[in-house]
Design a protein around this motif. Structure first.
Motif, PDB file in Angstrom:
ATOM      1  N   ALA A 183      35.060   2.675 -41.945  1.00 28.74           N
ATOM      2  CA  ALA A 183      35.813   1.912 -42.530  1.00 28.74           C
ATOM      3  C   ALA A 183      36.713   1.249 -41.337  1.00 28.74           C
ATOM      4  N   LEU A 194      33.073   6.319 -45.253  1.00 31.43           N
ATOM      5  CA  LEU A 194      32.573   6.783 -46.609  1.00 31.43           C
ATOM      6  C   LEU A 194      31.084   6.455 -46.851  1.00 31.43           C
ATOM      7  N   TYR A 231      29.505  -0.895 -40.650  1.00 29.16           N
ATOM      8  CA  TYR A 231      30.937  -0.921 -40.494  1.00 29.16           C
ATOM      9  C   TYR A 231      31.416  -1.750 -41.670  1.00 29.16           C
ATOM     10  N   GLY A 232      32.543  -1.065 -42.151  1.00 27.18           N
ATOM     11  CA  GLY A 232      33.049  -1.860 -43.494  1.00 27.18           C
ATOM     12  C   GLY A 232      34.515  -2.489 -43.081  1.00 27.18           C
ATOM     13  N   MET A 287      42.487   2.347 -49.689  1.00 28.99           N
ATOM     14  CA  MET A 287      41.431   1.462 -49.578  1.00 28.99           C
ATOM     15  C   MET A 287      40.911   1.271 -51.153  1.00 28.99           C
ATOM     16  N   PRO A 318      35.300   0.063 -52.245  1.00 34.63           N
ATOM     17  CA  PRO A 318      35.092   1.525 -51.983  1.00 34.63           C
ATOM     18  C   PRO A 318      35.551   2.267 -53.267  1.00 34.63           C
ATOM     19  N   PHE A 369      36.916   7.372 -50.080  1.00 32.82           N
ATOM     20  CA  PHE A 369      36.708   7.521 -48.623  1.00 32.82           C
ATOM     21  C   PHE A 369      37.378   8.814 -47.812  1.00 32.82           C
ATOM     22  N   LEU A 387      37.653  -4.066 -44.063  1.00 32.16           N
ATOM     23  CA  LEU A 387      38.675  -3.761 -45.274  1.00 32.16           C
ATOM     24  C   LEU A 387      39.414  -4.965 -45.607  1.00 32.16           C
ATOM     25  N   ASN A 430      30.623  -5.213 -45.673  1.00 35.94           N
ATOM     26  CA  ASN A 430      29.723  -4.289 -44.815  1.00 35.94           C
ATOM     27  C   ASN A 430      28.813  -5.235 -43.831  1.00 35.94           C
ATOM     28  N   ASN A 467      40.115  -0.788 -40.335  1.00 35.51           N
ATOM     29  CA  ASN A 467      41.410  -1.112 -40.824  1.00 35.51           C
ATOM     30  C   ASN A 467      41.802  -2.640 -40.149  1.00 35.51           C
ATOM     31  N   MET A 491      35.413  -4.502 -49.505  1.00 34.08           N
ATOM     32  CA  MET A 491      34.839  -4.221 -48.011  1.00 34.08           C
ATOM     33  C   MET A 491      33.616  -5.049 -47.845  1.00 34.08           C
TER      34      MET A 491
END
Length: 156
Positions: free
Chosen positions: A63, A54, A94-95, A79, A37, A40, A97, A86, A65, A84
């Motif tokens: 994103a 993002l 959804y990413g 980040m 990323p 974001f 991390l 995806n 956590n 990430m």
């Protein structure tokens, strides 16, 4: 779950990633992209499981956590510079991390062992099992349940 995937035979493909220093795997069938990323937007007053949102090529990505959600030590900073994965869940992106993303690896579903009794807290909740990869234990994450937990919390 991995055993319910459409892969032929009992072979599955996973993307390996490191989160909080631990090696994880996510089934390739739910992965859309892997990226770093560049920027974001944090969202005020959301649960700590959500790092922000993002825009990735016109798609809005939430994103996640993952360190916080899995109960792992939190990496200080932003980040930016991390990676990430995806994933798609209920037609949304959804990413997850991660500290780093590794390779795509083909595994035999039969090699995945049940979670050991000492696998703590949220790791056990979101793990389908573990297996040994390159002299290291890898936790096979159930990305769908990880995202479902966040959605359930937000709706509650």
């Amino acid at each position: 779950m991995i055993n319910e995937q459409k892969n032929t035979g009992d072979m599955i493909q996973v993307v390996t990633l490191r989160i909080g220093g631990q090696l994880f795997a996510v089934n390739l069938e739910v992965v859309e992209d892997v990226f770093k990323p560049e920027q974001f937007t944090p969202i005020p007053s959301v649960k700590p499981e959500i790092a922000g949102i993002l825009n990735l090529r016109g798609r809005i990505i939430v994103a996640v956590n993952t360190e916080f959600l899995l109960g792992l030590p939190i990496t200080e900073g932003t980040m930016i510079g991390r990676q990430m994965v995806n994933v798609k869940y209920l037609n949304e992106s959804y990413g997850l991390l991660a500290d780093s993303v590794g390779d795509v690896v083909a595994l035999s579903a039969a090699d995945i062992k049940p979670n050991p009794i000492n696998l703590g807290g949220n790791l056990a909740v979101y793990s389908q099992g573990i297996l040994r990869l390159n002299d290291e234990l890898m936790v096979v994450l159930m990305a769908d349940q990880l995202i479902a937990k966040i959605l359930h919390q937000e709706a509650a």
